[in-house]
Every structure is written in structure tokens, then in C-alpha cells.
Design an enzyme around this catalytic site. Structure first.
Site, mmCIF file in Angstrom:
data_model
loop_
_atom_site.group_PDB
_atom_site.id
_atom_site.type_symbol
_atom_site.label_atom_id
_atom_site.label_comp_id
_atom_site.label_asym_id
_atom_site.label_seq_id
_atom_site.Cartn_x
_atom_site.Cartn_y
_atom_site.Cartn_z
ATOM 1 N N ALA A 138 0.779 -1.235 0.000
ATOM 2 C CA ALA A 138 0.000 0.000 0.000
ATOM 3 C C ALA A 138 0.814 1.291 0.000
ATOM 4 C CB ALA A 138 -0.956 0.010 1.200
ATOM 5 N N GLY A 161 0.329 5.190 -0.051
ATOM 6 C CA GLY A 161 -1.067 5.307 0.364
ATOM 7 C C GLY A 161 -1.999 6.070 -0.536
ATOM 8 N N ASP A 195 5.501 -8.767 5.384
ATOM 9 C CA ASP A 195 5.845 -9.164 4.032
ATOM 10 C C ASP A 195 4.543 -9.540 3.338
ATOM 11 O OD1 ASP A 195 6.434 -10.960 1.800
ATOM 12 O OD2 ASP A 195 8.477 -11.057 2.555
ATOM 13 N N ASP A 217 0.130 -3.463 -6.130
ATOM 14 C CA ASP A 217 0.919 -2.401 -6.772
ATOM 15 C C ASP A 217 2.368 -2.715 -6.430
ATOM 16 O OD1 ASP A 217 1.870 -0.117 -7.918
ATOM 17 O OD2 ASP A 217 1.014 1.259 -6.448
ATOM 18 N N CYS A 230 4.452 0.513 -11.859
ATOM 19 C CA CYS A 230 4.801 1.802 -12.451
ATOM 20 C C CYS A 230 6.048 1.593 -13.310
ATOM 21 C CB CYS A 230 5.043 2.849 -11.374
ATOM 22 S SG CYS A 230 5.196 4.509 -12.052
#
Length: 475
Positions: free
Chosen positions: A283, A286, A333, A351, A404
Site C-alpha cells: 500500500a 497510500g 511481508d 501495486d 509503475c
């Protein structure tokens, strides 16, 4: 090598104000940012705003410090080639503290409208302050040598020094050769390798500040301009967004439009049923978590978040403070966290940690920090995180695998491995169709050569970070 940077700097309201050692505070902040990035592996986008606030720079000086630090970091490889030619020695043989001052000076000489004498004199003063009189004399000679030729003349010399065509492209565009090749392969997978130069140029442009209004909690300001794709994305007319964020209690927030679309891809992959359980497995920091939390609140779903790094987990909690929803944040983890929650969640966002090649506009040092040797370890971690997350889905649950990065090993390669390992126990959804259903205007999303539904966003094509999005449903 050009920009519309200011010719002069003002410090705390005093034009030309100087700090210790004779250099203006803006240049000192930029230089110290470069040193922290190279000495301590600091992140410029996190460090620089704090340094600007600590130095109490004026608006003009803050803009100058940002241009100097980010511009120097973005084009570091090209500037090192110029310095090597001007100094007649490899850049890596120069003392690191001196080299950073030279990079800062070369950026001012070749890519801004700052007067040459000011660029040379102040960078020489930085070297004198940090490395002594002898090093200052060396820096003075190098920078005066650079100042005697035009940016175009230096670029011609730099390109002539290249041993291969890819090295020439890398030197011209300030990208490592391995990154040039990875980006070309990713574009070629869409049949668009001819867009490489446009993409490399986009990586060197400072991104516009994009914001989002958390759905159901805030509206896009009437004075703002809407972004083309995200239903909640907008841009302000200019200025510091922090007062706007503060007045909204964080419900208006800075977030790249690609990140917004990645979160919406998960929430729009299928109709939401009240009582669903969602998990954001990786996360930090955030931004996507906050958007998912707002969506969960609006649809009666429950959200949990996980982030292994305590500092980043703290940022997740800060981001979630804007949403009146109880979202527990664990610090494990992600592979362990998912394995302990088999058959539990309706939607999971992974992500994944990645090379960050999709965010080179806003993380200028990233292109010089990663190497090809980092890719296999990251791919292994990405595969394990996504695979354990699939195991944590309920039958019918949906995983959004997001990076990304457009690097094929981190994107389509990972998805192909998951499909091979899970076989007919999972199915791939059409992420491109989902994004088109969300977008305010049609997205130019190329179909991958394998005919899959995976979506790849691009800075040169969409004005976003190069986000990759794949949607997998567990059967």
C-alpha cells in the site's frame, strides 16, 4: 537542452541574497539535495520539499531550487559526458562532491537562461566551500571550458563520442542504454517502436501537478481544469497545492492520473456487492489506498491495507486519515500476509515494487539508480506477491496487478507466468475495456501483440506515469 528557468534568484525576498560560502540559498538547497541523493540514496521528490521549507525559500527561489535539482538529476548522464570532455577525464574519476557541483553548473550553463558568470562563479564557490581551493580552481577551469561552446556544439561532441546507436540515443536523451532498450521493446510489443523518441523526451519534461477529489467525499473545485481520463482528476491553475489539500482535510490530494486509473480499474472490474472485503497488499505510500477507501465507503465494502516498511506504513495511515472508514494497516511481508488469508478477499490490489521506469519524470534519479541486475530479483518478488494474492482471493475475486514500469519482464512477463502457474483456475479480464468504461474521454490504448486485455499507459501518449494494469479473476 533548454528551459524557461529564471535568470536570477531571490532569497527570502532579497534579490541575489547569498548564504554561507557565497552561493545563493536556492543553489545550496539544490546542491545539498544532489549530495543526499548520491551519498545516501535519498529520494529527491521527498527530500527537496522539506529542504525548501527548512531553508524558508521564497517562491522564486523554491522554483529555482526545484529546477536546478530535478533538471540536473534528469540529465545527469548527458552532463557527465560533457564534463568528461571538458575535464579530459572520466566523470567517475572526479571527487563526488566536486562532480555534483559541476553537474549543477553544467545544467545552468546548457539548459537555463542563468547568466554564465553567475552559474560559474557560484558553483565554484560551492566547490571552494566543500572541497577547498585546489578543487575550486579545477571546477573553474572545467565550467569556463563548458561556457565557451553552445549547448548544440556540446551535444554534437557528446553524440560523436558514442560507440553504438543506442549509446548515442542514451547520451542525447539522458537515459541509460539498458533503459532505452527496455522502453523500445515495450513500445514494440504494441507495434509502436517509432514512438521511442517522443517517450524519451516526455521523460525529461517536468510533470504537471495532477490531483484527485476522493469520490463521495469531495468535489472537483469549480475553478480547476479537469484531467482527460480520471473521473475525479483535476489540475489547479498553478501555485502550491498544499493550502487546497489542507482546507479539504486531505480529501483533495495530489495523485498522478495513471495511479487514479489503476485504482478505479480494480473497483470497476465488476459490480461491487455490499460487504465485499478488499486488500491493498503493497500500500505505501497510500495514494491508491485512500482512493480505494473512499470507494469502499461509498459502496459498503471493507478495506484492509498492508505495507512492509514501517515508515511507508505510516504514510498510508496519514493518507487514510482523510476517509471516515476504519482501515487496518498491517506491516508484513506481503507474501506472508496473503498466504495467511487464503480464500478471503473479493478484490486485491498488488501495486508491486518495481524498477520505477514509468515514473522517470517525477523521480529523476531513478534512471541512474537501477541497473539490469535489479530486474530478475524484482520480477521474482512481483511474481510471488501476485501469486500469493491470487490464493487470497475468494472464487470470483479479482486481482489488479499494477506496476509503475513498462518493462516487459515486470509486466506481461509476470502475468504470463501467473497464467501458466494457475492455468484454468484464473482468467484474465479486459483491463483496457474497464479503463475505457471509467475514462471521461477515450484512451488510446494499444492492443498487445498477444491479444491480451492488459493496459499500458504512457507519459508521451496519456500524460500519465507509465502504469501497467492487468486484471485477473480467480475461478
Amino acid at each position: 537542452m533548454s528551459s524557461a528557468s529564471p535568470r536570477t534568484s531571490s532569497s527570502r525576498g532579497r534579490p541575489g541574497g547569498h548564504g554561507a560560502g557565497g552561493a545563493t540559498p536556492a543553489r545550496l538547497v539544490a546542491y545539498e539535495t544532489l549530495r543526499a541523493v548520491h551519498e545516501s540514496e535519498a529520494y529527491a521528490n521527498l527530500l527537496l520539499p522539506r529542504a525548501i521549507a527548512s531553508a524558508r525559500l521564497s517562491t522564486a527561489d523554491a522554483a529555482l531550487a526545484t529546477e536546478l535539482a530535478y533538471g540536473t538529476l534528469r540529465r545527469q548522464g548527458t552532463y557527465d559526458a560533457v564534463i568528461a570532455l571538458a575535464a579530459d577525464r572520466p566523470a567517475h574519476d572526479i571527487d563526488p562532491a566536486v562532480l555534483d557541483a559541476l553537474r549543477l553548473g553544467v545544467h545552468q550553463l546548457l539548459a537555463t537562461r542563468i547568466a554564465s558568470h553567475a552559474a560559474v562563479n557560484e558553483c565554484v564557490e560551492l566547490v571552494r566551500r566543500t572541497s577547498g581551493k585546489g578543487a575550486a580552481g579545477f571546477a573553474n577551469a572545467v565550467l569556463r571550458r563548458v561556457s565557451r561552446e553552445t549547448p548544440g556544439e556540446w551535444m554534437s561532441q557528446v553524440e560523436a563520442s558514442a560507440r553504438t546507436e543506442d549509446e548515442r540515443i542514451g547520451l542525447r536523451s539522458a537515459h541509460p542504454v539498458w533503459v532505452v532498450r527496455a522502453l523500445r521493446r515495450a513500445l514494440a510489443a504494441e507495434g509502436r517502436a517509432d514512438e521511442l523518441d517522443e517517450l524519451l523526451d516526455a521523460d525529461n519534461e517536468a510533470p504537471k501537478v495532477t490531483m484527485t477529489a476522493l469520490p463521495g467525499l469531495a468535489d472537483v473545485p469549480e475553478s480547476a481544469s479537469r484531467t482527460p481520463y480520471s473521473p475525479t482528476g483535476f489540475r489547479l491553475g498553478g501555485g502550491d497545492p498544499e493550502p487546497v489539500i489542507a482546507r479539504s482535510q486531505g480529501r483533495l490530494r495530489v495523485q498522478d492520473e495513471g495511479s487514479q486509473l489503476a485504482a478505479y480499474a480494480l473497483t470497476h472490474a465488476s459490480p461491487i456487492a455490499e460487504g465485499e472485503r478488499w486488500l491493498d497488499l503493497c500500500a505505501g505510500p497510500g495514494g491508491k489506498t485512500a482512493l480505494l477507501a473512499a470507494e469502499a465507503l461509498a459502496h459498503g465494502a471493507r478495506l484492509e491495507a498492508n505495507e512492509i516498511a514501517p515508515a511507508r506504513a505510516g504514510l498510508v495511515r496519514q493518507a487514510l486519515a482523510a476517509v471516515p472508514l476504519d482501515v487496518p494497516v498491517s506491516e508484513q511481508d506481503g507474501r506472508i500476509r496473503a498466504t495467511a488469508s487464503l480464500d478471503t478477499y473479493d478484490r486485491i490490489l498488488v501495486d508491486a515494487p518495481c524498477t520505477g521506469l514509468g515514473a522517470l519524470r517525477r523521480r529523476p534519479e531513478a534512471r541512474w539508480r537501477k541497473t539490469p541486475a535489479d530486474v530478475p530479483e524484482l520480477v521474482s518478488l512481483q511474481r510471488e506477491l501476485a501469486s500469493t494474492a491470487i490464493g487470497a482471493l475468494k472464487p470470483g475475486g479479482v486481482l489488479a496487478y499494477v506496476t509503475c514500469s513498462p518493462h516487459l519482464a515486470e509486466t506481461s512477463g509476470v502475468v504470463a507466468d501467473l497464467r501458466r502457474d494457475w492455468g484454468d483456475r484464473i482468467e484474465e479480464l479486459d483491463a483496457r475495456a474497464v479503463l475505457q468504461s471509467v475514462a471521461r474521454t477515450p484512451l488510446d490504448l494499444a492492443e498487445p501483440a498477444d491479444g491480451s486485455g492488459r493496459a499500458q499507459l504512457w507519459p508521451h501518449r496519456h500524460g500519465t506515469d507509465a502504469m501497467f494494469i492487468a486484471l485477473l479473476r480467480r475461478r
